[in-house]
Motif scaffolding. Structure first.
Motif, PDB file in Angstrom:
ATOM      1  N   ALA A 228      72.557  50.341  67.127  1.00  0.00           N
ATOM      2  CA  ALA A 228      71.535  49.700  67.954  1.00  0.00           C
ATOM      3  C   ALA A 228      70.546  50.770  68.373  1.00  0.00           C
ATOM      4  O   ALA A 228      70.914  51.943  68.560  1.00  0.00           O
ATOM      5  CB  ALA A 228      72.154  49.039  69.181  1.00  0.00           C
ATOM      6  N   TYR A 230      66.476  51.665  70.387  1.00  0.00           N
ATOM      7  CA  TYR A 230      65.273  51.309  71.154  1.00  0.00           C
ATOM      8  C   TYR A 230      64.263  52.424  70.962  1.00  0.00           C
ATOM      9  O   TYR A 230      64.604  53.611  70.968  1.00  0.00           O
ATOM     10  CB  TYR A 230      65.603  51.155  72.632  1.00  0.00           C
ATOM     11  CG  TYR A 230      64.381  51.200  73.538  1.00  0.00           C
ATOM     12  CD1 TYR A 230      63.554  50.092  73.676  1.00  0.00           C
ATOM     13  CD2 TYR A 230      64.046  52.368  74.231  1.00  0.00           C
ATOM     14  CE1 TYR A 230      62.432  50.134  74.487  1.00  0.00           C
ATOM     15  CE2 TYR A 230      62.930  52.412  75.054  1.00  0.00           C
ATOM     16  CZ  TYR A 230      62.122  51.290  75.167  1.00  0.00           C
ATOM     17  OH  TYR A 230      61.010  51.339  75.970  1.00  0.00           O
ATOM     18  N   ASN A 232      60.046  53.507  72.004  1.00  0.00           N
ATOM     19  CA  ASN A 232      58.791  53.212  72.690  1.00  0.00           C
ATOM     20  C   ASN A 232      57.726  54.179  72.196  1.00  0.00           C
ATOM     21  O   ASN A 232      57.750  55.353  72.495  1.00  0.00           O
ATOM     22  CB  ASN A 232      58.947  53.354  74.205  1.00  0.00           C
ATOM     23  CG  ASN A 232      57.654  53.016  74.939  1.00  0.00           C
ATOM     24  OD1 ASN A 232      56.721  53.808  74.983  1.00  0.00           O
ATOM     25  ND2 ASN A 232      57.597  51.821  75.504  1.00  0.00           N
ATOM     26  N   ASN A 236      57.295  48.628  72.964  1.00  0.00           N
ATOM     27  CA  ASN A 236      58.742  48.579  72.761  1.00  0.00           C
ATOM     28  C   ASN A 236      59.126  48.025  71.392  1.00  0.00           C
ATOM     29  O   ASN A 236      58.550  47.023  70.930  1.00  0.00           O
ATOM     30  CB  ASN A 236      59.406  47.719  73.843  1.00  0.00           C
ATOM     31  CG  ASN A 236      59.220  48.313  75.229  1.00  0.00           C
ATOM     32  OD1 ASN A 236      59.182  49.537  75.391  1.00  0.00           O
ATOM     33  ND2 ASN A 236      59.110  47.452  76.234  1.00  0.00           N
ATOM     34  N   THR A 237      60.110  48.679  70.765  1.00  0.00           N
ATOM     35  CA  THR A 237      60.690  48.211  69.510  1.00  0.00           C
ATOM     36  C   THR A 237      62.211  48.265  69.635  1.00  0.00           C
ATOM     37  O   THR A 237      62.761  49.266  70.112  1.00  0.00           O
ATOM     38  CB  THR A 237      60.228  49.072  68.325  1.00  0.00           C
ATOM     39  OG1 THR A 237      58.822  48.933  68.148  1.00  0.00           O
ATOM     40  CG2 THR A 237      60.931  48.651  67.032  1.00  0.00           C
ATOM     41  N   TYR A 238      62.879  47.202  69.188  1.00  0.00           N
ATOM     42  CA  TYR A 238      64.333  47.119  69.242  1.00  0.00           C
ATOM     43  C   TYR A 238      64.868  46.881  67.836  1.00  0.00           C
ATOM     44  O   TYR A 238      64.250  46.168  67.028  1.00  0.00           O
ATOM     45  CB  TYR A 238      64.793  45.979  70.149  1.00  0.00           C
ATOM     46  CG  TYR A 238      64.231  46.030  71.551  1.00  0.00           C
ATOM     47  CD1 TYR A 238      64.902  46.707  72.562  1.00  0.00           C
ATOM     48  CD2 TYR A 238      63.026  45.419  71.862  1.00  0.00           C
ATOM     49  CE1 TYR A 238      64.387  46.765  73.849  1.00  0.00           C
ATOM     50  CE2 TYR A 238      62.498  45.465  73.148  1.00  0.00           C
ATOM     51  CZ  TYR A 238      63.187  46.148  74.133  1.00  0.00           C
ATOM     52  OH  TYR A 238      62.671  46.206  75.407  1.00  0.00           O
ATOM     53  N   ASN A 239      66.012  47.476  67.539  1.00  0.00           N
ATOM     54  CA  ASN A 239      66.646  47.214  66.254  1.00  0.00           C
ATOM     55  C   ASN A 239      68.151  47.287  66.404  1.00  0.00           C
ATOM     56  O   ASN A 239      68.691  47.905  67.325  1.00  0.00           O
ATOM     57  CB  ASN A 239      66.159  48.193  65.176  1.00  0.00           C
ATOM     58  CG  ASN A 239      66.525  49.627  65.482  1.00  0.00           C
ATOM     59  OD1 ASN A 239      67.676  50.028  65.347  1.00  0.00           O
ATOM     60  ND2 ASN A 239      65.539  50.425  65.900  1.00  0.00           N
ATOM     61  N   THR A 260      64.902  44.165  63.089  1.00  0.00           N
ATOM     62  CA  THR A 260      63.920  44.893  63.887  1.00  0.00           C
ATOM     63  C   THR A 260      62.954  43.906  64.526  1.00  0.00           C
ATOM     64  O   THR A 260      62.449  42.995  63.865  1.00  0.00           O
ATOM     65  CB  THR A 260      63.125  45.894  63.035  1.00  0.00           C
ATOM     66  OG1 THR A 260      64.026  46.795  62.400  1.00  0.00           O
ATOM     67  CG2 THR A 260      62.155  46.689  63.901  1.00  0.00           C
ATOM     68  N   TYR A 737      62.886  57.532  71.812  1.00  0.00           N
ATOM     69  CA  TYR A 737      63.898  56.627  71.267  1.00  0.00           C
ATOM     70  C   TYR A 737      65.278  56.902  71.850  1.00  0.00           C
ATOM     71  O   TYR A 737      65.589  58.001  72.311  1.00  0.00           O
ATOM     72  CB  TYR A 737      63.951  56.716  69.743  1.00  0.00           C
ATOM     73  CG  TYR A 737      64.335  58.068  69.202  1.00  0.00           C
ATOM     74  CD1 TYR A 737      65.668  58.445  69.066  1.00  0.00           C
ATOM     75  CD2 TYR A 737      63.358  58.982  68.804  1.00  0.00           C
ATOM     76  CE1 TYR A 737      66.024  59.682  68.563  1.00  0.00           C
ATOM     77  CE2 TYR A 737      63.695  60.235  68.301  1.00  0.00           C
ATOM     78  CZ  TYR A 737      65.036  60.574  68.178  1.00  0.00           C
ATOM     79  OH  TYR A 737      65.379  61.805  67.679  1.00  0.00           O
ATOM     80  N   ARG A 739      69.310  55.811  70.522  1.00  0.00           N
ATOM     81  CA  ARG A 739      70.074  55.209  69.434  1.00  0.00           C
ATOM     82  C   ARG A 739      71.570  55.358  69.702  1.00  0.00           C
ATOM     83  O   ARG A 739      72.015  56.405  70.182  1.00  0.00           O
ATOM     84  CB  ARG A 739      69.712  55.873  68.104  1.00  0.00           C
ATOM     85  CG  ARG A 739      68.263  55.686  67.692  1.00  0.00           C
ATOM     86  CD  ARG A 739      67.862  56.607  66.582  1.00  0.00           C
ATOM     87  NE  ARG A 739      66.425  56.503  66.310  1.00  0.00           N
ATOM     88  CZ  ARG A 739      65.737  57.399  65.612  1.00  0.00           C
ATOM     89  NH1 ARG A 739      66.345  58.468  65.129  1.00  0.00           N
ATOM     90  NH2 ARG A 739      64.432  57.236  65.419  1.00  0.00           N
TER      91      ARG A 739
END
Length: 762
Positions: A228, A230, A232, A236-239, A260, A737, A739
């Motif tokens: 997982a 995150y 910025n 914001n980007t999440y995957n 994503t 980020y 992770r």
């Protein structure tokens, strides 16, 4: 497929045969009797301490080495333990105990090391187990970035230092979306990484190759990884996703999925002094963009052993982007303000069937289908907000590609090796555009185009080693046929390679080759995409392939230090550059062919251990660039320039339990050329902190790429009436980020511990 008869002049040389004796084996444990994996085991000559052979212990602490004819000493070493030497080793050495190293962290350690790179069959190979033992690495992408010959200035892309292009293979197979695959691949699934600076024709690519070789299990196993993240980058980007790897005595399965949901921001500023019909227009514009997207990446494969060492594998790769929306707000001193709304989606499906027999034959067929569709609505308003012009643009593209290849290798009499094979690719591309506008002098129109591309090659190559394998020669000739619509070209492509290896401590390689590069499908597509009322990107259906001449010399010292010198000339070079039109008030970016581009480069990769807690990879490049165009939109240029690049990749071990490491990568680059564009010098710093816990199964990483937002460079164009200064997102490039990953080691068949794992190369 049309082409000429393939031939090659064979080298007349003497034979080679390596002499080996009985195996040297054993098991390495700590003082409590616990097995120690990743212990470095090296055989060195008694007379001059030269490196003879090496490996690392497996998960159960065992190792096996072929004993050379020369009298030798076995050296065992591992970070955190005292080194051990065994004189005149022979046969099974039984259990060997290493004592914990009680020296403090601030002491300087000087000791012999296993070569980080070794040469076998003309291929340089990285000892990844040695890197994994010292570094806190989770996945394949992180592992490649730690290799001394690899650079990743933005923290994402992977390139070999000194190479113009780098293609990543997985166990000899080319995959789609390789970076996503590597990020989901547990690092301990990797057996080794092969480096080929100039790929021979059986790889069916041009330039350099990084081949990530995976471990092949012949027992029941089940493992994988959950992830997982995150990020910025001013948005914001999440995957999230995971991977699963399973094996039985005859089958291997892989499944990887990643989702994503992201937002990206961009900023482009342009200062244009545009001369048109005797009038100079001073135009300043700024475009701020915001892109929202959702994407799914899927990879699945099933492979079965065939014969003793062969296999057949069926794989599927999918990239599904159902949502891709970009909003751009532009401010233009001449045309007024503008708002652009782009909505689109794209899908890629790729199916691949490969076969190897383990005796020199490889074959495969694949099919790819790609579709994308986009709609753009551009509205231009005056300072009072009144709409003055508009553009509505609808485009679609569908690409279908069929590919097949076969490669064969045979051992002949007197030590000759013969390689031969071929490949054929057929691509069908359909494009459609509809445009409704009252913008400038543009007209309403609907157009459709179809491209059919044929690309095939046949090759023949020979290899020969002599002087006890110290000198190896390879030569090949490829007949390449390329046709796209009415354009067709037949090209003979020679390649030669000489490897001189007086010992594993001194390796020399010399290459010479020719190849063609072909424009991508979108580059030959008739399309137009607008940033604002003044700036647009266009395709070029008249773009033709280029022809590259390349020569390279590589020297590897003591299996870790690399020095390279190379020359490359690209005739009919495809150059992407902006142009202030002499027919309308428009700035047009388009790929076009020019006479040639040539460069001379010298690079050095220097890994250094300063203290037990501080490792540094240093990469230095000096280069000379030269661009020439006799007629680029009616203009002539002939420009050259010297440039330099320095990279320092630092790893600091802060703690061992839990294992905590910090990484700081810094670079500085003088301004390069691109055609008649001059780039400004730039520098950047990336930093991360990584901690492994929960019995080394969980890893938490936090970091920031381009901390000071200096990694993106400006450029300016000055040629004739061309006068343009451009900045691309310097102040929106910082990315922070977090992770998290968790390794799954679900099952290993304990009843099969007697299985020979020497195939893993450890």
């Amino acid at each position: 497929m049309k082409g000429s008869i393939v031939f090659i002049l064979l080298f007349l040389v003497a034979g080679w045969q390596a002499a080996i004796a009985q195996a040297i084996s054993g098991k390495v444990v700590d003082r409590q009797g616990k097995a120690l994996p990743y212990v470095t085991c090296v055989l060195r000559s008694v007379t001059d301490s030269a490196y003879l052979a090496g490996t690392v212990t497996q998960a159960d602490g065992t190792f096996s080495l072929s004993k050379p004819e020369a009298d030798c000493t076995l050296h065992l070493s591992m970070m955190g333990y005292e080194s051990k030497e065994i004189a005149h080793p022979s046969g099974n050495l039984g259990t060997i105990t290493l004592q914990a190293d009680t020296m403090t962290l601030d002491e300087v350690v000087v000791r012999g090391e296993t070569p980080l790179m070794t040469m076998k069959d003309n291929v340089l190979t990285y000892n990844t187990s040695q890197i994994l033992a010292k570094r806190n690495i989770t996945n394949g992408h992180e592992l490649l970035k730690e290799l001394p010959s690899v650079m990743s200035l933005n923290g994402e892309d992977i390139d070999l230092v000194g190479a113009q292009t780098t293609t990543i293979f997985i166990s000899g197979k080319r995959k789609q979306m390789t970076l996503d695959y590597l990020k989901s691949l547990p690092a301990d699934q990797i057996e080794k990484v092969e480096v080929i600076f100039n790929a021979p024709p059986e790889w069916h690519v041009s330039g350099a190759v990084l081949n990530v070789v995976l471990k092949k299990n012949d027992r029941y196993t089940l493992n994988g990884m959950l992830q997982a993240g995150y990020e910025n980058q001013h948005a914001n980007t999440y995957n999230g996703g995971g991977s699963l790897f399973a094996s039985t005595p005859h089958w291997n399965y892989e499944f990887i999925y990643k989702y994503t949901n992201g937002i990206g921001v961009s900023q482009e500023t342009t200062e244009s002094h545009h001369a048109l019909n005797g009038t100079l227009y001073d135009i300043y514009s700024q475009v701020d963009g915001r892109n929202k997207w959702q994407g799914h990446s899927i990879f699945a494969s099933a492979g079965r052993d065939v014969g003793e060492k062969g296999d057949i594998t069926l794989s599927y790769t999918g990239r599904l982007n159902p949502k891709d929306k970009t909003t751009s707000i532009g401010q233009n001193s001449y045309f007024g303000n503008s708002t652009s709304q782009k909505d689109g989606h794209d899908y890629l499906h790729y199916v691949d069937l490969t076969y190897t027999n383990g005796k020199g034959t490889k074959a495969g067929v694949s099919y790819m289908n790609y579709y994308d569709r986009g709609l753009q609505a551009l509205r231009v308003t005056d300072p009072e907000g009144t709409e003055t012009s508009s553009l509505d643009y609808n485009s679609s593209q569908r690409v279908s590609t069929w590919r097949g290849y076969i490669d064969m290798r045979h051992k002949l009499a007197h030590g000759w090796t013969l390689t031969y094979g071929g490949s054929y690719t057929y691509t069908n591309t359909k494009n459609r555009q509809t445009q409704e506008t009252d913008l400038g002098n543009l007209e309403n129109e609907t157009s459709e185009s179809k491209l059919e591309e044929h690309n095939g090659d046949l090759y023949l190559g020979v290899m020969k080693s002599f002087w006890d394998g110290k000198l190896s020669l390879y030569a090949s000739l490829t007949d390449n046929y390329y046709k796209i619509n009415d354009y067709k070209r037949n090209t003979l492509i020679p390649m030669a390679q000489v490897t001189w290896m007086p010992s594993q401590s001194h390796i020399f390689q010399f290459y010479g080759s020719i190849w063609r590069d072909y424009p991508s499908y979108w580059q030959t597509r008739d399309f137009a995409s607008y940033s604002d009322a003044y700036t647009r990107n266009e395709g070029n259906s008249g773009l033709t392939p280029d022809l590259t001449y390349s020569a390279m010399a590589t020297y590897v010292l003591k299996g870790k230090y690399t020095l390279q010198a190379n020359y490359m000339r690209i005739n009919n070079h495809m150059l992407y550059q902006g142009y202030q039109s002499d027919e309308e008030l428009a700035l047009i970016y388009r790929q076009q062919n020019i006479d040639y581009f040539q460069t001379v480069e010298v690079t050095a990769s220097i890994p250094v251990t300063l203290w037990k807690w501080w490792d540094v990879n240093i990469a230095l490049t000096g280069a000379w660039q030269h661009y020439k165009a006799s007629n680029w939109n009616g203009l002539y240029f002939n420009r050259h320039k010297w440039l330099g690049l320095a990279i320092l990749n630092n790893t600091f071990t802060l703690a061992k339990k839990p294992k905590i490491q910090a990484n700081v990568m810094a670079f500085y680059r003088t301004g390069p050329l691109q055609g008649f564009m001059d780039y400004t010098p730039n520098w950047g710093v990336n930093a991360s902190l990584r901690m492994t816990f929960l019995k080394d199964k969980a890893t938490l990483s936090v970091g920031c790429n381009d901390i000071f937002q200096t990694g993106i460079t400006d450029f300016h164009q000055r040629l004739g009436t061309q006068n343009l200064t451009f900045n691309l997102g310097r102040f929106v490039s910082r990315a922070i980020y977090v992770r998290f990953s968790y390794k799954i080691n679900g099952y290993k068949e304990r009843s099969r511990q007697e299985v020979d794992t020497s195939r893993l190369g450890m």
